[in-house]
Motif scaffolding. Sequence first.
Motif, PDB file in Angstrom:
ATOM      1  N   SER A   1     -80.298  90.227  42.358  1.00  0.00           N
ATOM      2  CA  SER A   1     -79.650  91.353  42.541  1.00  0.00           C
ATOM      3  C   SER A   1     -78.353  91.465  42.008  1.00  0.00           C
ATOM      4  O   SER A   1     -77.963  92.655  41.439  1.00  0.00           O
ATOM      5  CB  SER A   1     -79.448  91.509  44.199  1.00  0.00           C
ATOM      6  OG  SER A   1     -80.466  91.628  44.815  1.00  0.00           O
TER       7      SER A   1
ATOM      8  N   ARG B   1     -73.638 101.118  51.265  1.00  0.00           N
ATOM      9  CA  ARG B   1     -74.753 101.235  50.300  1.00  0.00           C
ATOM     10  C   ARG B   1     -76.170 100.829  50.941  1.00  0.00           C
ATOM     11  O   ARG B   1     -76.934 100.545  50.042  1.00  0.00           O
ATOM     12  CB  ARG B   1     -74.391 100.120  49.244  1.00  0.00           C
ATOM     13  CG  ARG B   1     -73.214 100.543  48.455  1.00  0.00           C
ATOM     14  CD  ARG B   1     -72.749  99.633  47.199  1.00  0.00           C
ATOM     15  NE  ARG B   1     -71.978  98.470  47.848  1.00  0.00           N
ATOM     16  CZ  ARG B   1     -72.329  97.235  47.592  1.00  0.00           C
ATOM     17  NH1 ARG B   1     -73.252  96.995  46.718  1.00  0.00           N
ATOM     18  NH2 ARG B   1     -71.738  96.019  48.097  1.00  0.00           N
TER      19      ARG B   1
ATOM     20  N   GLU C   1     -77.781  94.479  38.972  1.00  0.00           N
ATOM     21  CA  GLU C   1     -76.661  95.584  39.050  1.00  0.00           C
ATOM     22  C   GLU C   1     -75.992  95.273  37.199  1.00  0.00           C
ATOM     23  O   GLU C   1     -75.861  96.377  36.934  1.00  0.00           O
ATOM     24  CB  GLU C   1     -75.760  95.009  39.950  1.00  0.00           C
ATOM     25  CG  GLU C   1     -74.447  96.096  40.186  1.00  0.00           C
ATOM     26  CD  GLU C   1     -73.380  95.615  41.257  1.00  0.00           C
ATOM     27  OE1 GLU C   1     -73.284  96.275  42.066  1.00  0.00           O
ATOM     28  OE2 GLU C   1     -72.842  94.672  40.963  1.00  0.00           O
ATOM     29  N   GLU C   2     -75.738  94.207  36.783  1.00  0.00           N
ATOM     30  CA  GLU C   2     -75.510  94.160  35.706  1.00  0.00           C
ATOM     31  C   GLU C   2     -76.118  94.681  34.614  1.00  0.00           C
ATOM     32  O   GLU C   2     -75.794  95.342  33.604  1.00  0.00           O
ATOM     33  CB  GLU C   2     -75.004  92.602  34.950  1.00  0.00           C
ATOM     34  CG  GLU C   2     -74.018  91.997  36.156  1.00  0.00           C
ATOM     35  CD  GLU C   2     -74.109  90.496  35.714  1.00  0.00           C
ATOM     36  OE1 GLU C   2     -74.926  89.932  35.130  1.00  0.00           O
ATOM     37  OE2 GLU C   2     -73.063  89.778  36.368  1.00  0.00           O
TER      38      GLU C   2
ATOM     39  N   THR D   1     -71.734  98.238  43.584  1.00  0.00           N
ATOM     40  CA  THR D   1     -72.499  99.354  43.258  1.00  0.00           C
ATOM     41  C   THR D   1     -73.910  99.497  43.699  1.00  0.00           C
ATOM     42  O   THR D   1     -74.478 100.648  44.073  1.00  0.00           O
ATOM     43  CB  THR D   1     -72.499 100.107  41.754  1.00  0.00           C
ATOM     44  OG1 THR D   1     -73.128  99.203  41.060  1.00  0.00           O
ATOM     45  CG2 THR D   1     -71.030 100.027  41.423  1.00  0.00           C
ATOM     46  N   LEU D   2     -74.522  98.578  43.896  1.00  0.00           N
ATOM     47  CA  LEU D   2     -75.861  98.212  44.009  1.00  0.00           C
ATOM     48  C   LEU D   2     -76.255  98.688  45.526  1.00  0.00           C
ATOM     49  O   LEU D   2     -75.570  98.281  46.299  1.00  0.00           O
ATOM     50  CB  LEU D   2     -76.491  96.645  43.764  1.00  0.00           C
ATOM     51  CG  LEU D   2     -77.964  96.653  43.797  1.00  0.00           C
ATOM     52  CD1 LEU D   2     -78.762  96.877  42.240  1.00  0.00           C
ATOM     53  CD2 LEU D   2     -78.182  95.192  43.905  1.00  0.00           C
TER      54      LEU D   2
ATOM     55  N   THR E   1     -71.923  92.230  45.359  1.00  0.00           N
ATOM     56  CA  THR E   1     -72.215  93.442  44.450  1.00  0.00           C
ATOM     57  C   THR E   1     -71.337  94.541  44.904  1.00  0.00           C
ATOM     58  O   THR E   1     -70.708  94.370  45.711  1.00  0.00           O
ATOM     59  CB  THR E   1     -73.775  93.778  44.472  1.00  0.00           C
ATOM     60  OG1 THR E   1     -73.968  94.296  45.677  1.00  0.00           O
ATOM     61  CG2 THR E   1     -74.646  92.932  44.128  1.00  0.00           C
TER      62      THR E   1
ATOM     63  N   PRO F   1     -76.873 103.380  36.309  1.00  0.00           N
ATOM     64  CA  PRO F   1     -77.920 103.113  37.209  1.00  0.00           C
ATOM     65  C   PRO F   1     -78.809 104.609  37.283  1.00  0.00           C
ATOM     66  O   PRO F   1     -79.795 104.416  37.981  1.00  0.00           O
ATOM     67  CB  PRO F   1     -77.165 102.936  38.380  1.00  0.00           C
ATOM     68  CG  PRO F   1     -75.815 103.333  38.472  1.00  0.00           C
ATOM     69  CD  PRO F   1     -75.387 103.178  36.980  1.00  0.00           C
TER      70      PRO F   1
END
Length: 341
Positions: A41, A111, A45-46, A79-80, A77, A4
Amino acid sequence: MVSPLVNSKKIGFLSFGHYGRSAGSRTQDAGESLRQAIELSVAAEEQGVAGAFFRVHHFARQGAAPFPLLAAIAARTSTLEMGTGVIDMRYENPLYLAEEAAATDLISQGRLQLGVSRGSPEPALNGASHFGYVPGEGETSADMARRHTELFREAISGAGIAPADLGGGRPGLLLPIEPQAPGLDRRIWWGAGTRATAIWAAEQGMNLMSSTLLTEDTGVPFDQLQAEQIRVYRQAWKDAGHDWTPRVSVSRSIIPLVSEEDHHYFGLRGQVEGKDQVGLLEGTLSRFGRSYIGEPDKLAGELARDEAVQEADTVLVTVPNQLGVNYNAALLGNVVRHVFG
């Protein structure tokens, strides 16, 4: 998964959450728009996208109540980042907002990136008054938004708010709102439309969120004016003596023309929308940023020359959400891999 962090910048998306029964719309109603925002979303992330941000508007067919959506995204999710761009603080109960934000941040495990501001023009006349909020004597609606923001930030920082009831009319210790989300106070962004409001945000200790619109115009290209805004913000931050490093985001409309579908929807626009626009917004001369539409290599070169994009650490790509999850996931993947990659 693609990292990311692309070319030292975080790439996120910004959705207006539009819905309606227009021809070709894949978000015919609010339910479809919200459910697709969650799925986009997850897909983003993927694709290696770092953040999912959502506009907040009232009395309009687009996103209005962000926290159920943000909490659902947080649960799906890992890490998003998820956030807003921006919440109109004229409409908000600061303490209830603090509780909602803290709960959502805890679900996400830190996050949440919450954008707040005075907000953009709304279709309702004095809309905030129907939510129960009216500026005090001698106060403007912008003043009221800042006052709400101050109380909200005090609350999420753990300050005592309400005296404990010890019985017999005896005042007790001041109680903070619960829950508390450690670190959330450093993940609040102010949506600034001028250089002066950017300086104010720095003095207050908030991150800077700048969009594709500035409510001032000095005659220079939009990216140069926005880059100046970022530089004066950073100087003001340094002058204020804060002990941590803030983040700065800019928003851009970026459409790489890769597929036949891209050309079908945006090919003609790419031939005519390559310049800034200047116009009146609420009686103020304002400058609107250009759209970036074209072949990926061409866009990469143009964005490398965009002074504000180079100054910022986070770029939010506005998505045409009514074209659906699959289209926008592919668009974001192309931006990450072929434009900023």
